[in-house]
Structure formats: structure tokens, C-alpha cells
Design a protein around this motif. Structure first.
Motif, PDB file in Angstrom:
ATOM      1  N   THR A 429       0.787  -1.013   0.130  1.00 16.09           N
ATOM      2  CA  THR A 429       0.011  -0.034  -0.009  1.00 16.09           C
ATOM      3  C   THR A 429       0.885   1.172  -0.073  1.00 16.09           C
ATOM      4  OG1 THR A 429      -1.854  -1.227   1.130  1.00 16.09           O
ATOM      5  CG2 THR A 429      -1.718   1.193   1.366  1.00 16.09           C
ATOM      6  N   TYR A 483      -7.239   6.434  -0.975  1.00 15.21           N
ATOM      7  CA  TYR A 483      -7.202   6.129   0.636  1.00 15.21           C
ATOM      8  C   TYR A 483      -7.588   7.304   1.089  1.00 15.21           C
ATOM      9  CZ  TYR A 483      -4.157   2.372  -0.997  1.00 15.21           C
ATOM     10  OH  TYR A 483      -3.664   1.336  -1.965  1.00 15.21           O
ATOM     11  N   GLU A 487      -7.513   6.567   7.002  1.00 12.47           N
ATOM     12  CA  GLU A 487      -7.085   5.125   6.972  1.00 12.47           C
ATOM     13  C   GLU A 487      -5.794   4.895   7.611  1.00 12.47           C
ATOM     14  OE1 GLU A 487      -7.688   1.207   6.006  1.00 12.47           O
ATOM     15  OE2 GLU A 487      -9.177   2.923   5.456  1.00 12.47           O
ATOM     16  N   LEU A 500     -10.290  -2.105  -0.725  1.00 10.66           N
ATOM     17  CA  LEU A 500     -10.023  -0.557  -0.773  1.00 10.66           C
ATOM     18  C   LEU A 500      -9.979  -0.029  -2.207  1.00 10.66           C
ATOM     19  CD1 LEU A 500      -8.083   0.147   2.095  1.00 10.66           C
ATOM     20  CD2 LEU A 500     -10.188   0.753   2.257  1.00 10.66           C
TER      21      LEU A 500
END
Length: 527
Positions: A429, A483, A487, A500
Motif C-alpha cells: 500500500t 485512500y 485510514e 479498498l
């Protein structure tokens, strides 16, 4: 006798840390009593006078008064933490051979070592003990030696199946993930076996035959991977994500996931996705050849060529960056016209810049990640966050830096020593975020460069508002990150990582190359 934090006697060698000298202040008296009884039983088994938690009179304690469950646990502890004297001797020999250290063995030593290897061949009981030893430190015994024996004592039995597997492949028949796992594990013994041969250790005919089978397995695996690499050069791109399916992963390893507590919990309560990794395509070498590599944090950070089984056990996804752009915005209109002037397609350029950014971070900045390791407690915390524990998935307050600090760390020229722990999906991520921000910066720079031209040399109109923002690039953004600012990135587990991005409709599943379908039995099932 105590030697270098180990306790030893004629029965074997034990890490001193496994013995409790006094109860923790939070341990109840009842638990302390159970521990003492357990240690007393261990004393009886080993005939070594280990220190108990407290001094009690055990004269009246008989085997029948001991809890059977405790006895069974202790027997397992004993078997999994003890290295017998003869095993210790042979592991020390193996350590020196693997490390290429000089060693003089007489004929009796060579014969004894050969017998040790023969007894270990396909020995599941011994295999369980070597696996349990893991990375425990023993005097003059390397982790490489115990790891070799863990593989050798189990996967070596696959040599009896190599002829059958070779026949299947020659006939064009498909093999299972488990069969490939056996071939790969067997071939992993090649380097150590060559050292054994060079040391004149392989005198037994059975071991020589095994060495031949290991060489054959290695050649098969190399040929398979070479074919796979040739096919994926144009199939995968930098920035692609790989999501490993836990069930298939364990099938490849030949393990039963029911016996792995962490896997059971994650698979049943959290997600069937067991691991995540990030792909990139290297710059062409002197021969003009590029390699698809995988950058990820398994136990430690690893950066190596993508293997065929890693595609067969999971799904590969591509981030569609143009989907994260507001195509009705003035900024998009300006950039689109600039690229049309150059005879280029904006969406294609956006995707290409992202892919180059992904390659840059993971090829040229990979030294930043060498200190990273994947900690179990952090993985559990990401799962618990699904149920609102460990702070859940959302921060109380939104980030003030718009994730810029993540990009800053990835861009730095120093290792991330302030945070050396990341779970796999957290790392992926953060890789996505860093590459998207880098892409955004390059696109904004493109507008800045164009705006510096004299007005008469600009055919694309740029409003005064955009011109004023160009003076402060931090206010100008082309890409919307997928995002929420609240988060918790460190709590993103592999399943959530995909969810997501799927909710933002910016992911595309890439079908496996034909090699996967041609070689493996039913390799790709829907998630």
C-alpha cells in the motif's frame, strides 16, 4: 554443565532460555505450581537437575499425579528443543562444510556422517524437530545447517518421485502445485550437496543417486522458470500487485493449513488472501533483457525474480491510474491538450509514468527497505482491526500531510531504520501511495514547465487560478489517492488492500500467462 547459555549433558543440548527460574509477577500461584510440576517431570525425563520456580517437596509426586496433557506438551518441548550429542557433532561438521571452512575427517567420521544423512532421509519425526528448532542459536551450529536438514529430512523423499514427474512433464501432462513444490525444495539442496561432494562426504551409493536426482530436479525447475520468464516479459508491468491465496500457497508448500494457528484465524475470520507483493520490471541489461521482479516483505524484505508458483497460487492485479483522475477538471483538460500537441495519449502517459515510478522505488531505492521485517503481532493487529480492536482501521483525526511523509521516506537515501517493521500489504500500500504521489509530481511539473513558456508560445490556455497555484505546487494535484486520510495504513491486511482499491474501481485482474494454464493443474480459481 552450562556452555554459552546452553545446558548440556549426555542426553543433549538445550537452550537455557527454555527453563524458568522464577515466576513472573503476574503469574498466579496456581500456574506457578503447574509450571513447577512440569519442570520436575522434565527433570525426570532428562535426568538433569534444572532449577524449578519455587522449592517444593516432590517426593510424593508420581507419574500418575501428573496431568497427561502437561506430560504430552513437555515431551514435545523436549523433542523439539533437544539436539542429541551425535546430531550435534554431525551438524557442526555440516556447518563447516556449508561455510566452506577447512575440515579434516577420517574414514570413521565420514562413515558416521553418511549414516546420519541416511537415517535422516525421509524421516518425518526428525524433520519436525529440525523445523521446530527454527532460528534458535546453538554453539558452532549454523541456521543454514539446521535449515538444510529440515528440508533434507522431509523433501528428500521426493527423489523417488522425480522420474514420474519428469515423465509427466515430457508427456506434456500438467503437474500440481504440490509437485512443483517438491521439485523446488529438492533442487534447493543442490548447492549444499555440491559442497558435500567436494568435501568427499558422499560415499554412500544411495546419497549419490539422491544427488543425481537433485541435479535433475534443479534442471527441471530452471527450465520451467526460464520459459515462464520469457512469457511474462510483456505480460506484467511495474506496479502490478500479487495477492497470494492461502489455500494454494499451503498446497505448494505441502503443508496443512489446519495446523497453523495464525493461518486458521486469518483465513476463517479475516481474509483468504495470505500475502501481498509488488512487481516491477527492471531496466534492460547489457543484452537488452529485462526481468520481472517481486518486491515484498515475507519474514524479511525480499527482492527477487517472480517465480511461476507465485503467480499460480494467487491473482495479479493492475492499478488503473487514469481511473483516479477527475477527467472533468481543468487540470485534466490542460494536460490532455498539452499531450495531444505532442502526439501522445494522456491516459497512456499517466499509466506509463506510474509504472516508471514503481520501478524507480523498487529497483533504485530498494536499499531503503533492506531493514524491513514482517512481525507477527502486527499481522494479528491488522486482523483485529476488522472488529474495531487495536484502534480499528480509522484514525480519530485525518492526516495532515496527505500521505506525503510516506513518499518522503520512500524517496530518501537512507534505510527506514525508524520503522523497520511492516506487514506485506502495508508495504504494498505504501508502495502504491509513493508511486502515485511521484506520478502526480511529475504531471504537475509538466504543467509548470509548459506554463513557463511565453504566452505567444502557448497554444493551450491556462487560467490565472492555475497559474497562481503553479507557484505553490503543494496546492496542485492531478491524481486523487484511493485512500481516506483517516485510514490506518499499518492496519491494512491483504484482503483489505484489495477491497479498498476495488471499491475505487481502479483495479483490473490480469489473467495468468498461458504457461500457468499449460503447466499446472487447475491453477487459477476465482477469489
Amino acid at each position: 554443565m552450562k556452555v554459552n547459555n546452553f545446558i548440556t549433558d549426555k542426553n543433549g543440548l538445550f537452550p537455557e532460555s527454555m527453563f524458568i527460574k522464577k515466576p513472573h509477577k503476574k503469574v498466579s500461584q496456581k500456574v506457578s505450581n503447574v509450571i513447577e510440576i512440569a519442570l520436575e517431570y522434565l527433570n525426570r525425563l532428562t535426568k538433569v537437575n534444572f532449577t524449578c520456580v519455587r522449592k517444593y517437596n516432590f517426593k510424593n509426586i508420581t507419574d500418575s499425579t501428573l496431568n497427561k496433557r502437561i506430560k504430552n506438551i513437555l515431551i514435545k518441548i523436549l523433542h523439539r528443543t533437544l539436539i542429541k550429542e551425535d546430531e550435534s557433532k554431525h551438524l557442526k561438521i555440516l556447518t563447516r562444510i556449508i561455510k566452506n571452512e577447512p575440515i579434516n575427517l577420517n574414514e570413521a567420521d565420514k562413515k558416521s556422517f553418511n549414516l546420519f544423512l541416511q537415517k535422516s532421509l525421509g524421516n518425518r519425526k526428525l524433520n519436525r524437530r529440525f523445523l521446530a528448532l527454527g532460528r534458535k542459536k546453538f554453539p558452532d551450529i549454523s541456521n543454514e545447517a539446521t535449515s538444510f536438514m529440515a528440508t533434507f529430512s522431509y523433501k528428500s523423499k521426493a527423489y523417488t518421485q522425480i522420474d514420474q514427474l519428469l515423465l509427466k512433464l515430457n508427456k506434456g501432462e500438467k503437474i500440481t502445485l504440490n509437485e512443483l513444490g517438491k521439485l523446488t525444495k529438492l533442487s534447493s539442496l543442490l548447492v549444499s550437496f555440491k559442497k558435500l561432494e567436494d568435501a568427499g562426504i558422499l560415499e554412500d551409493n544411495g546419497l549419490k543417486i539422491l544427488f543425481e536426482r537433485i541435479q535433475e530436479a534443479n534442471q527441471v525447475v530452471q527450465n520451467l522458470e526460464k520459459t515462464f520468464q520469457e512469457e511474462i516479459k510483456e505480460h506484467y508491468k511495474s506496479g502490478d500487485l500479487v495477492a497470494w491465496d492461502t489455500a494454494k500457497w499451503y498446497a505448494y508448500m505441502g503443508k496443512n493449513q489446519r495446523f497453523d494457528f495464525e493461518v486458521l484465524l486469518m483465513n476463517f475470520f479475516i481474509t483468504p488472501v495470505g500475502h501481498a507483493s509488488y512487481l516491477y520490471c527492471t531496466k534492460p541489461n547489457q543484452d537488452g533483457v529485462s526481468t520481472i521482479k517481486q518486491s515484498h516483505v515475507v519474514e524479511q524484505y525480499t527482492n527477487a525474480p517472480l517465480m511461476s508458483y507465485q503467480v499460480a497460487i494467487g491473482d495479479v492485479w493492475r492499478l488503473k491510474v487514469p481511473a483516479l483522475v477527475d477527467k472533468k477538471s481543468e487540470l485534466y483538460d490542460i494536460l490532455n491538450k498539452i499531450y495531444i500537441e505532442e502526439g501522445k495519449n494522456l491516459d497512456a502517459e499517466v499509466q506509463e509514468i506510474y509504472e516508471e515510478s514503481a520501478r524507480y522505488f523498487h529497483e533504485e531505492k530498494q536499499s531503503n527497505f533492506m531493514v524491513l521485517n514482517n512481525e507477527e503481532s502486527r499481522r494479528f493487529a491488522s486482523g483485529k482491526a476488522d472488529y474495531g480492536l487495536k484502534g480499528g482501521h480509522k484514525r480519530k483525526q485525518p492526516r495532515k500531510d496527505d500521505f506525503m511523509n510516506i513518499h518522503k521516506k520512500f524517496s530518501s537515501n537512507t534505510q527506514q531504520n525508524k520503522q523497520n517493521t511492516m506487514i506485506c500489504s502495508e508495504f504494498v500500500t505504501k508502495s502504491i501511495i509513493s508511486s502515485l504521489i511521484e506520478t502526480d509530481k511529475k504531471l504537475v511539473a509538466k504543467i509548470q514547465e509548459y506554463a513557463k513558456r511565453e504566452v505567444e508560445n502557448r497554444s493551450v490556455y491556462i487560467s490565472p487560478e492555475i497559474i497562481s497555484q503553479i507557484e505553490d505546487p503543494s496546492k496542485l494535484h492531478f491524481i486523487d489517492l484511493p485512500y481516506d486520510n483517516r485510514e490506518r495504513i499499518k492496519r491494512i491486511h491483504p484482503g483489505r488492500m484489495l477491497d479498498l482499491l476495488l471499491k475505487k474501481e481502479c483495479l483490473e485482474k490480469i489473467p495468468p500467462p498461458s504457461f500457468i494454464n499449460n503447466v499446472f493443474v487447475n491453477p487459477s480459481e476465482k477469489r
